[in-house]
Design an enzyme around this catalytic site. Structure first.
Site, mmCIF file in Angstrom:
data_model
loop_
_atom_site.group_PDB
_atom_site.id
_atom_site.type_symbol
_atom_site.label_atom_id
_atom_site.label_comp_id
_atom_site.label_asym_id
_atom_site.label_seq_id
_atom_site.Cartn_x
_atom_site.Cartn_y
_atom_site.Cartn_z
ATOM 1 N N LEU A 150 0.800 -1.235 0.000
ATOM 2 C CA LEU A 150 0.000 0.000 0.000
ATOM 3 C C LEU A 150 0.826 1.275 0.000
ATOM 4 O O LEU A 150 1.916 1.318 0.585
ATOM 5 C CB LEU A 150 -0.888 0.036 1.253
ATOM 6 C CG LEU A 150 -1.612 -1.249 1.653
ATOM 7 C CD1 LEU A 150 -2.447 -0.988 2.895
ATOM 8 C CD2 LEU A 150 -2.482 -1.765 0.532
ATOM 9 N N PRO A 177 1.471 -2.086 4.845
ATOM 10 C CA PRO A 177 1.178 -0.667 4.645
ATOM 11 C C PRO A 177 2.460 0.095 4.334
ATOM 12 O O PRO A 177 3.566 -0.433 4.488
ATOM 13 C CB PRO A 177 0.618 -0.231 6.003
ATOM 14 C CG PRO A 177 1.202 -1.196 6.985
ATOM 15 C CD PRO A 177 1.399 -2.497 6.250
ATOM 16 N N SER A 178 2.302 1.331 3.925
ATOM 17 C CA SER A 178 3.478 2.184 3.730
ATOM 18 C C SER A 178 4.135 2.429 5.076
ATOM 19 O O SER A 178 3.457 2.624 6.089
ATOM 20 C CB SER A 178 3.051 3.516 3.118
ATOM 21 O OG SER A 178 4.118 4.443 3.227
ATOM 22 N N GLU A 251 -1.532 -0.662 -9.568
ATOM 23 C CA GLU A 251 -2.197 0.655 -9.647
ATOM 24 C C GLU A 251 -1.110 1.692 -9.430
ATOM 25 O O GLU A 251 -0.696 1.922 -8.290
ATOM 26 C CB GLU A 251 -3.231 0.781 -8.527
ATOM 27 C CG GLU A 251 -4.445 -0.055 -8.704
ATOM 28 C CD GLU A 251 -5.415 0.567 -9.667
ATOM 29 O OE1 GLU A 251 -5.176 1.682 -10.153
ATOM 30 O OE2 GLU A 251 -6.425 -0.087 -9.936
ATOM 31 N N CYS A 285 -3.953 10.175 -6.995
ATOM 32 C CA CYS A 285 -3.413 9.787 -8.296
ATOM 33 C C CYS A 285 -4.269 10.303 -9.445
ATOM 34 O O CYS A 285 -3.818 10.323 -10.579
ATOM 35 C CB CYS A 285 -3.276 8.281 -8.368
ATOM 36 S SG CYS A 285 -4.831 7.458 -8.019
ATOM 37 N N GLU A 384 5.323 12.761 -12.734
ATOM 38 C CA GLU A 384 4.206 12.943 -11.809
ATOM 39 C C GLU A 384 4.648 13.892 -10.682
ATOM 40 O O GLU A 384 5.684 13.689 -10.064
ATOM 41 C CB GLU A 384 3.834 11.577 -11.212
ATOM 42 C CG GLU A 384 2.661 11.643 -10.269
ATOM 43 C CD GLU A 384 2.346 10.282 -9.635
ATOM 44 O OE1 GLU A 384 3.275 9.549 -9.288
ATOM 45 O OE2 GLU A 384 1.152 9.981 -9.496
ATOM 46 N N HIS A 450 -11.072 1.111 -11.341
ATOM 47 C CA HIS A 450 -9.961 2.068 -11.330
ATOM 48 C C HIS A 450 -8.725 1.351 -11.860
ATOM 49 O O HIS A 450 -8.141 0.512 -11.169
ATOM 50 C CB HIS A 450 -9.762 2.537 -9.886
ATOM 51 C CG HIS A 450 -8.790 3.648 -9.739
ATOM 52 N ND1 HIS A 450 -8.890 4.838 -10.429
ATOM 53 C CD2 HIS A 450 -7.687 3.772 -8.963
ATOM 54 C CE1 HIS A 450 -7.902 5.636 -10.087
ATOM 55 N NE2 HIS A 450 -7.153 5.020 -9.212
HETATM 56 P P1 NAD Z 1 5.848 4.034 -3.342
HETATM 57 O O1 NAD Z 1 5.918 3.301 -4.629
HETATM 58 O O2 NAD Z 1 7.052 4.757 -2.888
HETATM 59 O O3 NAD Z 1 5.492 3.020 -2.152
HETATM 60 C C1 NAD Z 1 4.294 2.270 -2.152
HETATM 61 C C2 NAD Z 1 4.507 1.007 -1.345
HETATM 62 O O4 NAD Z 1 5.414 0.163 -2.024
HETATM 63 C C3 NAD Z 1 5.086 1.229 0.050
HETATM 64 O O5 NAD Z 1 4.449 0.359 0.955
HETATM 65 C C4 NAD Z 1 6.542 0.852 -0.147
HETATM 66 O O6 NAD Z 1 7.148 0.410 1.059
HETATM 67 C C5 NAD Z 1 6.433 -0.284 -1.145
HETATM 68 N N1 NAD Z 1 7.587 -0.550 -1.984
HETATM 69 C C6 NAD Z 1 8.452 0.349 -2.528
HETATM 70 N N2 NAD Z 1 9.382 -0.289 -3.271
HETATM 71 C C7 NAD Z 1 9.094 -1.615 -3.203
HETATM 72 C C8 NAD Z 1 9.691 -2.795 -3.751
HETATM 73 N N3 NAD Z 1 10.768 -2.732 -4.539
HETATM 74 N N4 NAD Z 1 9.124 -4.000 -3.481
HETATM 75 C C9 NAD Z 1 8.016 -4.075 -2.690
HETATM 76 N N5 NAD Z 1 7.431 -2.999 -2.126
HETATM 77 C C10 NAD Z 1 7.949 -1.788 -2.391
HETATM 78 O O7 NAD Z 1 4.583 4.998 -3.438
HETATM 79 P P2 NAD Z 1 4.059 6.046 -2.366
HETATM 80 O O8 NAD Z 1 5.009 7.188 -2.305
HETATM 81 O O9 NAD Z 1 3.705 5.345 -1.109
HETATM 82 O O10 NAD Z 1 2.677 6.527 -3.036
HETATM 83 C C11 NAD Z 1 2.589 7.510 -4.006
HETATM 84 C C12 NAD Z 1 2.467 6.887 -5.374
HETATM 85 O O11 NAD Z 1 1.344 6.025 -5.402
HETATM 86 C C13 NAD Z 1 2.226 7.902 -6.468
HETATM 87 O O12 NAD Z 1 2.994 7.572 -7.588
HETATM 88 C C14 NAD Z 1 0.738 7.730 -6.785
HETATM 89 O O13 NAD Z 1 0.360 8.102 -8.072
HETATM 90 C C15 NAD Z 1 0.562 6.285 -6.554
HETATM 91 N N6 NAD Z 1 -0.843 5.977 -6.293
HETATM 92 C C16 NAD Z 1 -1.566 5.374 -7.276
HETATM 93 C C17 NAD Z 1 -2.917 5.095 -7.080
HETATM 94 C C18 NAD Z 1 -3.724 4.400 -8.127
HETATM 95 O O14 NAD Z 1 -4.846 4.014 -7.823
HETATM 96 N N7 NAD Z 1 -3.241 4.216 -9.339
HETATM 97 C C19 NAD Z 1 -3.526 5.449 -5.880
HETATM 98 C C20 NAD Z 1 -2.762 6.070 -4.902
HETATM 99 C C21 NAD Z 1 -1.407 6.320 -5.118
#
Ligand code: NAD
Length: 480
Positions: A150, A177-178, A251, A285, A384, A450
């Site tokens: 997430l 989760p994040s 996503e 997003c 983005e 979505h």
């Molecule tokens: P992020 O990609 O940095 O992290 C998301 C999750 O992925 C976190 O839990 C993180 O720990 C995990 N993660 C990161 N690298 C990983 C790896 N190599 N292997 C496994 N897990 C990994 O994103 P963020 O900063 O938390 O969120 C913002 C991004 O999310 C933006 O790009 C936004 O557009 C996107 N987003 C998309 C949607 C959609 O529905 N398309 C919705 C919300 C957010």
């Protein structure tokens, strides 16, 4: 309920495990105060959670779907009964305004109820055979163990978005989760435990993406990874999952374009964009990032937008003075957006409103920003932003607007503002995006789908199509 709002414990096999070696600091983005330390789970924890999910899966899938749905309904009730502490936790760790956090809590409960209602509606098919005396049946079967990874921007809702369709279809789940916003997810786990969800059906564990996340994705016992987050992480996850041919649903990021034609109500457009950008500080997003406006009204709209953005009050969502927009998630986000705006400015773009972030120690704020005069190749136009920034530029025709809108590697959401049905239909038919909004943007519906194309993802969440991602087909040939 005692949500232990700001304490994270892993939830594995129906038990809460306190991790004493908590090393990840979680801060309140509004004032930079430390909310607490949470654990960075390791490979062993990932294996433990996956083993628990695996052991529980057959028994869970064997229950009638209606019974699985009842657990989701009970979790929805738990969410509603704890709406205020949950909303406060969301605000503290993520920084959105309290009314939006309250809405997030409400939608989380609704989402659980909505997916639970599919329990009686999943239908197979009877297919006509070419062979005399044969019947062909198509069933939808659960995939097995699912992993949900997430982002931080809707930290409670995202748990339900991954858990509800997985569970109602007979899968079990492991959720990460994040690391920026773990507390809402832990509160969700406590509600699941209170709903007496059988041990191992849902496991929620905390850690960084590159450690715990990668260990989950790369584990051969996992049958599906459903990820929401950045496109870069999505690509890394897809590559990791490919080693075991694990199914992925991704996503990812967006760079939403909005087309504004001359017949649109400009005040309405400025108001919609103001609300959408202030909403979660532009960290959604599907928020517009690029505006392509018919030349005859572009200047007028730019002025209205600049005035509208300048009038947004920004500050601590839980401070003494009411505000319309809170902070960004962290200092990295402030610095990244500042560098995109500065780069555009240096290359000749005009900053019509905002343009700067807060200094260190003052919370992670960025002023609502309007940029005009962008040129192809500028980073701000291609990457983005994920913040309260919008670019506005003139076009001479709908065709030019559609071509510019499509000239981007992302393909998540797009909008058009017009009262002309023919123009709206042309845009819908030609915009290469997973979603097109007409005369609005934000939010998608839980019964929609979505799903982005190109670098915005593969597969998707929500509605019937999101639900069916969590099942594979099985065809039975019966010769009589
Ligand atoms: P992020 O990609 O940095 O992290 C998301 C999750 O992925 C976190 O839990 C993180 O720990 C995990 N993660 C990161 N690298 C990983 C790896 N190599 N292997 C496994 N897990 C990994 O994103 P963020 O900063 O938390 O969120 C913002 C991004 O999310 C933006 O790009 C936004 O557009 C996107 N987003 C998309 C949607 C959609 O529905 N398309 C919705 C919300 C957010």
């Amino acid at each position: 309920m005692n949500t232990h709002a700001l304490r994270f414990e892993h939830y594995v096999n129906g038990r809460f495990i306190a991790d004493t070696a908590a090393t990840i600091e979680v801060r309140n983005p509004a004032d930079e105060t430390v909310l607490g330390q949470v654990p960075d789970g390791d490979v062993a924890l990932a294996e433990q959670a996956i083993a628990a999910a695996r052991a529980a899966q057959d028994g869970w899938a064997a229950r009638p779907a209606i019974e699985r749905g009842q657990f989701l309904h009970r979790m929805a009730t738990g969410i509603r009964n704890n709406a205020e502490p949950l909303a406060r936790t969301i605000v503290l760790e993520q920084g959105k305004l309290l009314p939006l956090a309250q809405m997030e809590v409400g939608v989380t409960a609704e989402y659980l109820d909505y997916m639970a209602e599919w329990a009686r509606r999943i239908e197979g098919e009877v297919i006509t055979s070419d062979r005399p005396g044969e019947n062909i049946f198509l069933f939808h079967r659960p995939l097995g163990v699912t992993v949900g990874i997430l982002p931080w921007n809707f930290p409670l809702f995202m748990v339900a978005r991954k858990v509800a369709p997985a569970l109602v279809t007979g899968n079990t789940a492991v959720i990460k989760p994040s690391e920026e916003t773990p507390y809402s997810a832990c509160a969700f786990a406590r509600i699941a435990a209170e709903a007496e969800l059988p041990a191992g059906v849902l496991n929620i564990i905390c850690g960084r993406g590159r450690t715990l996340g990668a260990a989950l994705v790369g584990n051969p016992a996992v049958d599906m990874v459903s990820f929401t987050g950045s496109s870069a992480a999505g690509s890394a996850i897809m590559a990791n999952a490919a080693r075991n041919t694990t199914k992925v649903s991704l996503e990812l990021g967006g760079k939403a374009p909005s087309i504004v034609l001359a017949d649109a109500n400009l005040d309405q457009v400025a108001g919609i964009l103001r609300a959408s950008k202030a909403l979660n500080s532009g960290q959604a997003c599907n928020c517009t990032e690029r505006l392509y406006v018919e030349r005859s009204v572009c200047e007028a709209l730019a002025e209205k937008l600049a005035n509208a953005f300048n009038s947004v009050s920004v500050g601590n969502p839980l401070g003494a003075t009411p505000v319309e927009m809170g902070p960004l998630i962290n200092r990295t986000a402030v610095d990244r957006i500042q560098s995109l705006v500065d780069d555009a400015r240096q290359q000749g773009a005009d900053v019509l409103a905002g343009g700067s972030g807060s200094a260190a120690g003052q919370g992670y704020y960025f002023a609502p920003t309007v940029v005009s005069g962008t040129k192809p190749g500028m980073k701000i136009l291609e990457r983005e932003v994920f913040g309260p920034v919008v670019m506005i530029d003139p076009v001479d025709s709908l065709e030019e607007a559609i071509a510019l809108a499509n000239a981007n590697e992302y393909g998540l959401t797009s909008s058009i503002f017009t009262n002309n049905l023919t123009s709206a239909m042309r845009a819908i038919n030609q915009l290469k995006y997973g979603e097109v909004y007409v005369n609005r943007e934000n939010f998608e519906a839980i019964q929609g789908h979505h799903a982005g194309v190109r670098r915005s993802g593969i597969g998707g969440d929500d509605g019937k199509h999101g639900l069916y991602e969590y099942m594979h087909t099985q065809v039975a040939y019966i010769q009589s």
